[in-house]
Design a protein around this motif. Structure first.
Motif, mmCIF file in Angstrom:
data_model
loop_
_atom_site.group_PDB
_atom_site.id
_atom_site.type_symbol
_atom_site.label_atom_id
_atom_site.label_comp_id
_atom_site.label_asym_id
_atom_site.label_seq_id
_atom_site.Cartn_x
_atom_site.Cartn_y
_atom_site.Cartn_z
ATOM 1 N N ARG A 36 0.807 -1.228 0.000
ATOM 2 C CA ARG A 36 0.000 0.000 0.000
ATOM 3 C C ARG A 36 0.839 1.278 0.000
ATOM 4 O O ARG A 36 0.403 2.291 -0.522
ATOM 5 C CB ARG A 36 -0.947 0.008 1.200
ATOM 6 C CG ARG A 36 -2.110 -0.951 1.051
ATOM 7 C CD ARG A 36 -3.149 -0.802 2.157
ATOM 8 N NE ARG A 36 -2.635 -1.092 3.485
ATOM 9 C CZ ARG A 36 -2.451 -2.318 4.002
ATOM 10 N NH1 ARG A 36 -2.736 -3.371 3.268
ATOM 11 N NH2 ARG A 36 -1.987 -2.482 5.214
ATOM 12 N N ARG A 37 2.050 1.243 0.575
ATOM 13 C CA ARG A 37 2.773 2.509 0.736
ATOM 14 C C ARG A 37 4.088 2.637 -0.024
ATOM 15 O O ARG A 37 4.693 3.706 -0.007
ATOM 16 C CB ARG A 37 3.000 2.789 2.218
ATOM 17 C CG ARG A 37 3.995 1.920 2.892
ATOM 18 C CD ARG A 37 4.243 2.371 4.332
ATOM 19 N NE ARG A 37 5.321 1.656 4.911
ATOM 20 C CZ ARG A 37 5.204 0.553 5.627
ATOM 21 N NH1 ARG A 37 4.013 0.064 5.864
ATOM 22 N NH2 ARG A 37 6.257 -0.051 6.111
ATOM 23 N N THR A 38 4.533 1.600 -0.691
ATOM 24 C CA THR A 38 5.793 1.672 -1.431
ATOM 25 C C THR A 38 5.548 2.257 -2.815
ATOM 26 O O THR A 38 4.741 1.721 -3.582
ATOM 27 C CB THR A 38 6.425 0.266 -1.552
ATOM 28 O OG1 THR A 38 6.661 -0.242 -0.237
ATOM 29 C CG2 THR A 38 7.732 0.315 -2.322
ATOM 30 N N PRO A 39 6.224 3.362 -3.157
ATOM 31 C CA PRO A 39 5.999 3.981 -4.468
ATOM 32 C C PRO A 39 6.178 3.029 -5.647
ATOM 33 O O PRO A 39 5.424 3.104 -6.618
ATOM 34 C CB PRO A 39 7.032 5.114 -4.501
ATOM 35 C CG PRO A 39 7.213 5.482 -3.057
ATOM 36 C CD PRO A 39 7.141 4.161 -2.321
ATOM 37 N N ALA A 40 7.122 2.117 -5.574
ATOM 38 C CA ALA A 40 7.339 1.185 -6.687
ATOM 39 C C ALA A 40 6.158 0.231 -6.871
ATOM 40 O O ALA A 40 5.997 -0.359 -7.935
ATOM 41 C CB ALA A 40 8.622 0.388 -6.467
#
Length: 136
Positions: A36-40
């Motif tokens: 949910r929170r990792t840009p990749a």
């Protein structure tokens, strides 16, 4: 069939979580949070996580085994995301606050396949240890 970049990142996290014979609730929760929170992983729909994780486990238990899954995942990753992939795997490995020999060996296998600079991997590992350190 080749993996998408996002699926490859998830595969490496799932492989790491399963390396000590089981995936803990903490590891599953962390993987969900990282998705949910990792840009990749911004384009990865969280509702696909269970299906991709199951496909990864099936692939590990299939003909190619762990080596085949690692090769498949690494082949799907652009070089610029190799350090990101290693960082995600380390995050999953340290979440239980212990690193059994199986997880250490798997991280070594991932690191070698990604051919990430040793100073970079050492920094990733040190940062993960620092984040997980308890007061006592």
């Amino acid at each position: 069939m080749p993996l998408s970049t996002e699926d490859a990142l998830v595969y490496l996290m799932v492989v790491t979580a399963s390396s000590d014979a089981g995936i803990s609730d903490r590891e599953l929760g962390l993987i969900g949070g990282l998705v949910r929170r990792t840009p990749a992983l911004q384009g990865f729909p969280p509702e696909r996580l269970a299906d991709v994780a199951n496909a990864c486990i099936d692939a590990i238990n299939g003909a190619g085994g762990l080596d085949g899954v690692l090769d498949l995942a690494v082949a799907a990753l652009p070089v610029r995301l190799h350090d990101t992939a290693y960082a995600l795997a380390v995050e999953v490995a340290v979440v239980d606050l212990q690193l059994p020999q199986e997880e250490l060996r798997l991280l070594e296998m991932i690191r070698d396949r990604l051919a990430t600079d040793r100073l970079v991997t050492a920094a990733i590992e040190a940062a993960a240890r620092a984040r997980m350190r308890k007061l006592q």
